[in-house]
Design a protein around this motif. Structure first.
Motif, PDB file in Angstrom:
ATOM      1  N   PRO A 154       0.872  -1.185  -0.065  1.00 57.24           N
ATOM      2  CA  PRO A 154       0.039   0.058   0.000  1.00 57.24           C
ATOM      3  C   PRO A 154       0.885   1.199  -0.132  1.00 57.24           C
ATOM      4  N   SER A 155       0.257   2.262  -0.430  1.00 50.81           N
ATOM      5  CA  SER A 155       1.037   3.768  -0.555  1.00 50.81           C
ATOM      6  C   SER A 155       1.327   4.072   1.019  1.00 50.81           C
ATOM      7  N   ALA A 156       2.042   5.340   1.027  1.00 52.70           N
ATOM      8  CA  ALA A 156       2.069   6.071   2.208  1.00 52.70           C
ATOM      9  C   ALA A 156       0.731   6.849   2.421  1.00 52.70           C
ATOM     10  N   PRO A 157       0.282   6.844   3.718  1.00 52.11           N
ATOM     11  CA  PRO A 157      -0.847   7.683   3.912  1.00 52.11           C
ATOM     12  C   PRO A 157      -0.533   9.029   3.596  1.00 52.11           C
ATOM     13  N   GLY A 158      -1.478   9.987   3.669  1.00 51.92           N
ATOM     14  CA  GLY A 158      -1.251  11.264   3.525  1.00 51.92           C
ATOM     15  C   GLY A 158      -0.726  12.022   4.987  1.00 51.92           C
ATOM     16  N   THR A 159      -0.219  13.309   4.873  1.00 47.15           N
ATOM     17  CA  THR A 159       0.387  13.713   5.868  1.00 47.15           C
ATOM     18  C   THR A 159      -0.703  14.057   7.218  1.00 47.15           C
ATOM     19  N   PRO A 160      -0.437  13.330   8.106  1.00 48.42           N
ATOM     20  CA  PRO A 160      -1.491  13.470   9.483  1.00 48.42           C
ATOM     21  C   PRO A 160      -1.527  14.729  10.019  1.00 48.42           C
ATOM     22  N   THR A 161      -2.607  15.088  10.648  1.00 52.68           N
ATOM     23  CA  THR A 161      -2.844  16.390  11.183  1.00 52.68           C
ATOM     24  C   THR A 161      -3.406  15.854  12.657  1.00 52.68           C
ATOM     25  N   THR A 178      -3.466   4.105  -0.259  1.00 54.79           N
ATOM     26  CA  THR A 178      -4.405   3.533  -1.726  1.00 54.79           C
ATOM     27  C   THR A 178      -3.129   2.448  -2.251  1.00 54.79           C
ATOM     28  N   GLY A 179      -3.760   1.714  -3.104  1.00 54.62           N
ATOM     29  CA  GLY A 179      -2.722   0.834  -4.025  1.00 54.62           C
ATOM     30  C   GLY A 179      -2.703  -0.574  -3.247  1.00 54.62           C
ATOM     31  N   GLY A 180      -1.721  -1.222  -3.834  1.00 56.90           N
ATOM     32  CA  GLY A 180      -1.360  -2.482  -3.185  1.00 56.90           C
ATOM     33  C   GLY A 180      -2.216  -3.923  -3.575  1.00 56.90           C
ATOM     34  N   ASP A 181      -1.595  -4.778  -3.720  1.00 60.11           N
ATOM     35  CA  ASP A 181      -2.251  -6.058  -3.954  1.00 60.11           C
ATOM     36  C   ASP A 181      -3.612  -6.500  -2.932  1.00 60.11           C
TER      37      ASP A 181
END
Length: 770
Positions: A154-161, A178-181
């Motif tokens: 999976p991709s990196a999550p967006g920047t946390p707040t 997002t993404g990944g098998d």
């Protein structure tokens, strides 16, 4: 007073010739398909190559499994998706199931082991297909891609707040990965390289932080296979400084329930106030914290509760500086019972060994009408390993013939009956025979089919019994041994991780069959159990601790409430020796109180061979000459006198009779009269005992009498003949009326094989409890 005894019969094992040839496997209908677990002993990655062979009206698809590891790999499971328009007619060299276009194929016993550097040829898995010739997609073997390539992460999550901060917590939210098998299953929150929190959603609260401290946090995704993606960009935030706010919130008010079930209660309250803000509310159960919700939430559901049990709840508010408010006024809540107000439970024991001499199969529970009338089935019995003091499975070792042998049940078990014996179509609940190669066969597979037919039916596994209680005292003796025993029992019976035996078993193959644990320790703290049983003066306290450990670990599994039940004594002496009635019902859902075996001759004439007596009378008989005057009413009394909620109690009913021979008439048709010993039994090794159906068919002209005073049924063949004590529809009707008058939960049955093929006795119970 005696207790249930049990013997095993006809446990000789049949060897089956297994052909190392192509195995044709009928594909299951979609409704019957269950996901198959990766083999427990698989190690090292395998690959699988697909080939096709067009035969005109049909085509052949073959997967050749290859092992490029330096060591053999034992066990493989293939999963793949068929091309559109393709159907599979048969498969070979493996067991296949189909769900839509998705196929799962498990190795046969003869090609499961793939040596180092070798393949499954000439016994590779293949199938007969109709439709366009094509290569399946999404192929995986033991969870890995068939071509040996790595999973896409999976991709990196967006920047946390940071959405909130208290003295000890930081609340975060972030855009999803997002993404990944595989789909994202959860997220880890990290402080540097250390995981400090987690969540299955895109927000989390990181706890146990140091006040007035700066943290730099990142988030990473984890997919359903456990693959970790890269970390997000960091966010830096500081926890609250308590010195800036010494003022606590006011107490919440109006604590109340909005819903109460048998295992959970939903609470609500009115908001507290604070000079800055209320950060959280802490819910306390009997003085211990059990739930925390955010300051904007004014309700909480507390789970892992026992049915028919009283609890006291309070709630405190907490501000950002972790100043706690005073507690609300206490709220006492009593959970509902297992079956609902005005309803009554029917609990029946199914004996593992009944499939032999008795020829009573799980299917008979269905055909007799019993399954439709039962709420809980207790599967009896499983044993404790004498060396490891853990729940034992995967062995087939019979008990000895001598009922007084101290080692009669040591190390005994029947994995063959449990999950390895193939059942024929005539013995199967759904009329489909076991193929002989499946990972789950025997009684367990049939119980699985029975639950599919009766979705509300609960099944628990009974541990111990008369012959298998020898090592309970040892296993319950210390905190470490209790934790070890309970973990092993849940691993085997609840999680379904069965030892491999004759090609059956494996991790997770029996998951979902059992809905809980039934403890049949006969008897803690007492020398009156089976010969050689271990017991201790500490058993009473240790039993309470053992039940607490079972409850703790069962609740930790999550999901639906898991039952914890016990078979408990009628004898006040045994209750006092081993059962702390003031504590054990904090953990038990049901206590099945013994309501039979008050008198009997016993198979070895060591019990009461010289005088008849009722085995399950409802009330004391004024003519009873024995020193101890047992009755069902006397058995229930100690529990109710101790304040036990009656909706936690069932009373036991016997689907069998106890008998004597050489019985004098005495002018009272043999009641309480002299005898010469146990009457011949249904089986040679079970003198003095016959199942109800066997009794009435063996003696079709038996003169049956009903003692109105004590509410007891007995039969007499005449002076010098046989005298039998048993339950029939008349006594069952009286007993069910009694338990309803006492507000008890219901009735328990030992055991289902004794009933008639048409379910005469279970019907009497069902009618009496309506």
């Amino acid at each position: 007073m005696s207790v249930r005894s049990r013997t095993r019969r006809d446990q000789a094992r049949r060897t089956r010739r297994r052909l190392l040839a192509l195995l044709s496997v009928l594909l299951l209908p979609i409704a019957a398909i269950t996901a198959l677990a990766t083999p427990a002993n698989a190690a090292g990655k395998l690959t699988a190559a697909f080939t096709t062979e067009n035969n005109g009206s049909w085509w052949k698809g073959t997967y050749i499994v290859r092992n490029d590891n330096a060591a053999a790999v034992n066990g493989w499971t293939l999963e793949f998706d068929l091309p559109a328009g393709v159907t599979v007619q048969n498969s070979y060299n493996g067991t296949a199931t189909v769900n839509g276009r998705h196929v799962t194929a498990v190795a046969a016993f003869y090609n499961a082991n793939v040596p180092a550097g070798k393949t499954t040829e000439p016994y590779s898995f293949w199938f007969v297909a109709n439709g366009p010739v094509g290569t399946p997609t999404g192929c995986r073997i033991n969870g890995d891609k068939c071509d040996g390539s790595s999973d896409v992460l999976p991709s990196a999550p967006g920047t946390p707040t940071v959405t909130d901060a208290t003295a000890h917590t930081l609340a975060l939210k972030w855009p999803a990965a997002t993404g990944g098998d595989f789909p994202v299953a959860s997220y880890d929150v990290l402080n540097g390289s250390t995981v400090v929190g987690g969540s299955t959603t895109t927000d989390a609260v990181v706890t146990n932080l140091t006040p007035a401290t700066s943290y730099t946090l990142t988030v990473r995704a984890k997919d359903t296979r456990g693959n970790l993606g890269p970390a997000s960009a960091p966010v830096t935030a500081s926890t609250f400084d308590p010195a800036t706010d010494p003022t606590p919130p006011t107490a919440p008010t109006n604590l109340r329930t909005t819903a109460v079930g048998s295992s959970e209660a939903t609470l609500a309250w009115n908001a507290a106030t604070d000079n800055l803000k209320v950060a959280a509310y802490d819910v306390y159960q009997d003085g211990a914290p059990v739930r925390t919700v955010t300051g904007s939430t004014l309700t909480a559901t507390v789970g892992s509760l026992s049915p028919s049990t009283s609890y006291t709840f309070t709630v405190k508010a907490r501000d950002g500086a972790d100043n706690a408010s005073p507690a609300t006024a206490p709220l006492k809540v009593t959970t509902s019972d297992l079956v609902g107000a005005g309803k009554y439970a029917r609990v029946g024991y199914f004996t593992q060994w009944g499939i032999y001499g008795r020829q009573y199969f799980v299917k008979n529970l269905d055909t007799s009408g019993s399954a439709a009338k039962l709420d809980v089935i207790n599967y009896a019995f499983e044993n404790i390993d004498p060396v490891n003091l853990t729940c034992m499975a995967g062995v087939t070792k019979g008990t000895t013939a001598d009922p007084q042998d101290p080692d009669q049940g040591t190390g005994a078990g029947d994995a063959d009956a449990d999950y390895a014996r193939p059942m024929s179509a005539a013995q199967s609940v759904d009329g489909v025979a076991d193929d002989g190669w499946g990972k789950l066969r025997g009684n367990f597979n049939q119980l699985k089919k029975l639950k599919a037919k009766y979705p509300n039916l609960k099944i628990v596994v009974s541990l111990g019994g008369w012959t298998y209680s020898k090592y309970f005292s040892d296993a319950a003796a210390t905190d470490a041994s209790r934790q070890k025993l309970v973990k092993s029992c849940l691993d085997v019976w609840i999680k379904g991780n069965l030892p491999v035996y004759n090609g059956a078993g494996g991790d997770g193959v029996a998951a979902g069959i059992f809905d809980g644990i039934d403890l049949d320790w006969e008897w803690p703290g007492s020398p009156d159990g089976h010969a050689g049983n271990h017991y201790s003066a500490n058993d009473k306290a240790n039993l309470t601790l053992l039940l607490a450990e079972f409850r703790k670990q069962l609740d930790a599994l999550g999901g639906s409430h898991k039952l914890l039940t016990a078979f408990t004594p009628a004898d006040p002496v045994k209750i006092n020796q081993g059962w702390d009635l003031s504590k054990i019902f904090n953990y038990l859902d049901i206590a099945n109180v013994q309501g039979y075996d008050f008198h009997g001759a016993g198979s070895d004439n060591s019990w009461e061979p010289n005088r008849t007596g009722h085995q399950g009378n409802l009330y004391q008989d004024a003519q009873d000459p024995y020193a101890n005057h047992f009755s069902v009413d006397a058995a229930v009394k100690p529990y109710l006198d101790a304040g036990v909620n009656p909706r936690k109690l069932t009373i036991g009913l016997a689907f069998y009779g106890r008998g004597w021979q050489g019985v004098a008439d005495g002018g009272v048709k043999g009641e309480w009269q002299s005898a010469t010993g146990a009457a011949p039994g249904q089986f040679a090794e079970e003198a003095g005992t016959r199942g109800y159906n066997n009794l009435i068919t063996t003696f079709p002209n038996l003169a049956v009498h009903h003692d109105e005073q004590s509410v007891a049924t007995y039969g007499y063949t005449g002076a010098g003949g046989q005298w039998w004590t048993f339950d029939d529809a008349w006594s069952i009707g009286k007993k069910t009326a009694y338990l309803k008058s006492k507000g008890l939960l219901g009735a328990m049955i030992w055991e289902m094989t004794g009933d008639t093929p048409g379910g005469t006795l279970i019907t009497a119970i069902d009618n009496g409890l309506k």
